[in-house]
Design a protein around this motif. Structure first.
Motif, PDB file in Angstrom:
ATOM      1  N   LEU A   1       0.912  -1.236   0.068  1.00 16.77           N
ATOM      2  CA  LEU A   1      -0.054   0.107  -0.064  1.00 16.77           C
ATOM      3  C   LEU A   1       0.929   1.015  -0.128  1.00 16.77           C
ATOM      4  CD1 LEU A   1      -2.809  -0.952   2.600  1.00 16.77           C
ATOM      5  CD2 LEU A   1      -3.073  -0.804  -0.090  1.00 16.77           C
ATOM      6  N   VAL A   2       1.887   1.268   1.027  1.00 16.57           N
ATOM      7  CA  VAL A   2       3.068   2.497   0.956  1.00 16.57           C
ATOM      8  C   VAL A   2       3.481   2.511  -0.315  1.00 16.57           C
ATOM      9  CG1 VAL A   2       4.914   3.484   2.107  1.00 16.57           C
ATOM     10  CG2 VAL A   2       3.162   2.337   3.322  1.00 16.57           C
TER      11      VAL A   2
ATOM     12  N   SER B   1       2.436   1.562  -3.368  1.00 13.04           N
ATOM     13  CA  SER B   1       1.724   1.734  -4.567  1.00 13.04           C
ATOM     14  C   SER B   1       1.280   3.362  -4.630  1.00 13.04           C
ATOM     15  CB  SER B   1       0.201   1.058  -4.249  1.00 13.04           C
ATOM     16  OG  SER B   1      -0.635   1.245  -5.247  1.00 13.04           O
ATOM     17  N   TYR B   2       1.011   3.924  -3.244  1.00 12.11           N
ATOM     18  CA  TYR B   2       0.838   5.202  -2.918  1.00 12.11           C
ATOM     19  C   TYR B   2       2.008   6.140  -3.386  1.00 12.11           C
ATOM     20  CZ  TYR B   2      -0.067   9.681  -0.620  1.00 12.11           C
ATOM     21  OH  TYR B   2       0.114  10.981  -0.269  1.00 12.11           O
ATOM     22  N   LEU B   3       3.213   5.795  -3.017  1.00 19.67           N
ATOM     23  CA  LEU B   3       4.497   6.375  -3.433  1.00 19.67           C
ATOM     24  C   LEU B   3       4.473   6.671  -4.839  1.00 19.67           C
ATOM     25  CD1 LEU B   3       7.183   7.516  -2.730  1.00 19.67           C
ATOM     26  CD2 LEU B   3       8.036   5.569  -3.082  1.00 19.67           C
TER      27      LEU B   3
ATOM     28  N   ARG C   1       2.158   6.138  -7.239  1.00 25.90           N
ATOM     29  CA  ARG C   1       0.945   6.936  -7.976  1.00 25.90           C
ATOM     30  C   ARG C   1       0.832   8.168  -7.490  1.00 25.90           C
ATOM     31  NH1 ARG C   1       0.105   4.196 -12.883  1.00 25.90           N
ATOM     32  NH2 ARG C   1       0.010   1.985 -12.510  1.00 25.90           N
ATOM     33  N   ARG C   2       1.167   8.395  -6.353  1.00 22.78           N
ATOM     34  CA  ARG C   2       0.456   9.840  -5.716  1.00 22.78           C
ATOM     35  C   ARG C   2       1.637  10.774  -5.363  1.00 22.78           C
ATOM     36  NH1 ARG C   2      -4.480   9.879  -7.584  1.00 22.78           N
ATOM     37  NH2 ARG C   2      -5.707   8.077  -6.923  1.00 22.78           N
ATOM     38  N   ARG C   3       2.894  10.513  -5.480  1.00 21.87           N
ATOM     39  CA  ARG C   3       3.995  11.445  -5.067  1.00 21.87           C
ATOM     40  C   ARG C   3       5.004  11.683  -6.170  1.00 21.87           C
ATOM     41  NH1 ARG C   3       2.264  13.842  -1.320  1.00 21.87           N
ATOM     42  NH2 ARG C   3       4.343  14.642  -1.023  1.00 21.87           N
TER      43      ARG C   3
ATOM     44  N   ASN D   1       3.240  -1.864 -12.071  1.00 29.28           N
ATOM     45  CA  ASN D   1       2.401  -1.360 -10.918  1.00 29.28           C
ATOM     46  C   ASN D   1       2.644  -2.335  -9.820  1.00 29.28           C
ATOM     47  OD1 ASN D   1      -0.271  -3.133 -11.328  1.00 29.28           O
ATOM     48  ND2 ASN D   1       0.061  -2.145 -13.166  1.00 29.28           N
TER      49      ASN D   1
END
Length: 340
Positions: A201-202, A204-206, A208-210, A291
């Motif tokens: 989760l961490v 994936s967030y990194l 896609r979102r950072r 991904n």
């Protein structure tokens, strides 16, 4: 003109997402087919205990695969993760044996892995050595260091606390029977599986979102274009290799905790499982594509395949042949996709 460019960009993004969705769906179908095949004539395959065994086996592959995915997206490869896993686990065991508390010792193992990753990144970016050769050299250095530090002997008697991370579980339910013996009602969710979910989760967030995630994709898609756009591609690559090394160190800590022994010979050929998990999940060895959710599916395919073959009585030598064929097929499919 600007509107036309925006439409073309949206169309390209939509096509890419549809391809990723199709590839992910095909991987899920492959996983379901494997489950059906191995469950035929073997009821134990679908048991709760065997399911938890698959989850535990997949946890290490998954953590390695996540780190490998980040490196592959940049257009690189990391062949050293198996050896870094062994070195990090060995360092952790030595720290515990020297009297360091378990948690700080485990952080020390992860730091050892991150250090190896940073060195990989520096060799690739500053010395301009291809990732294959750079990480191949680190694979030999890390493995040799682990064997030299321990004299090729395992480090045992690390205490019960050392085994909690690898063997503990959340929501475990045990009841006492009338005869005075305990009975496991629910084995619980293993800590390594929870750790894998958190890491997935961490990261994936990194991605896609950072900004770092966007820089990683941009570097892999076109390094020159990314550099002209203001992306520090060298820094991005170093961070990607550092995170891959840190996750290899974390995987080493989890694996050694499961064994409650630090084994310098562990992790042999694990890099192939990590690469296979990433490529099966949709990561392209050409860079710019990949991904974490796809990598998780790929890791479970590898875990189910190994577990099913073990339960079917297939020898470890034949298993290596089968996994090798799977890796070749996955890379071949990746090449066909890149040509199209």
């Amino acid at each position: 003109m600007a509107e036309l460019v925006q439409r073309l960009r949206r169309a390209g993004t939509s096509a890419r997402l549809s391809k990723e969705a199709f590839h992910k769906l095909s991987a899920v179908l492959t996983m379901l087919i494997l489950i059906m095949v191995f469950s035929i004539g073997n009821g134990a395959f679908l048991s709760v205990n065997n399911g938890l065994t698959i989850l535990l086996q997949t946890a290490v592959i998954g953590i390695l695969g996540i780190g490998m995915t980040m490196v592959i997206i940049t257009g690189g490869i990391d062949l050293s993760v198996g050896s870094v896993l062994a070195l990090s686990g060995t360092v952790t065991g030595m720290l515990v044996k020297a009297g360091v508390p378990v948690v700080p010792a485990m952080f020390g193992g992860v730091l050892m892995g991150a250090t190896c990753g940073v060195i990989n990144g520096l060799i690739v970016t500053k010395m301009r050595i291809t990732p294959f050769v750079a990480t191949l050299g680190m694979m030999l250095i890390a493995r040799g260091t682990a064997l030299q530090l321990t004299g090729a002997a395992p480090i045992s008697q690390l205490g019960e606390a050392f085994g909690v991370l690898g063997n503990g579980s959340l929501f475990r339910i045990v009841e006492m029977q009338a005869n005075g013996f305990p009975r496991v009602v629910f084995p619980g969710i293993p800590y390594p599986v929870i750790l894998l979910a958190v890491v997935a989760l961490v990261v994936s967030y990194l991605l896609r979102r950072r900004p770092l995630g966007r820089h990683i994709y941009a570097t892999g898609s076109s390094e020159e274009a990314a550099r002209l756009s203001g992306v520090n591609t060298d820094r991005t690559k170093i961070l990607a290799y550092a995170m891959s090394g840190a996750l290899a160190g974390l995987a080493g800590v989890v694996l050694m905790s499961r064994l409650i022994t630090a084994q310098p010979n562990e992790g042999v050929m694990y890099e192939l499982d990590a690469i296979a998990a990433a490529v099966i999940g949709g990561a392209s060895l050409m860079g710019g594509v990949g991904n974490i959710s796809g990598t998780m599916i790929g890791a479970f395919i590898i875990g189910i395949l190994r577990n099913g073959l073990n339960m079917s009585g297939v020898s470890s030598f034949v298993q290596q042949i089968i996994i090798g064929v799977v890796v070749i097929l996955a890379v071949y499919i990746d090449q066909l996709r890149s040509r199209r």
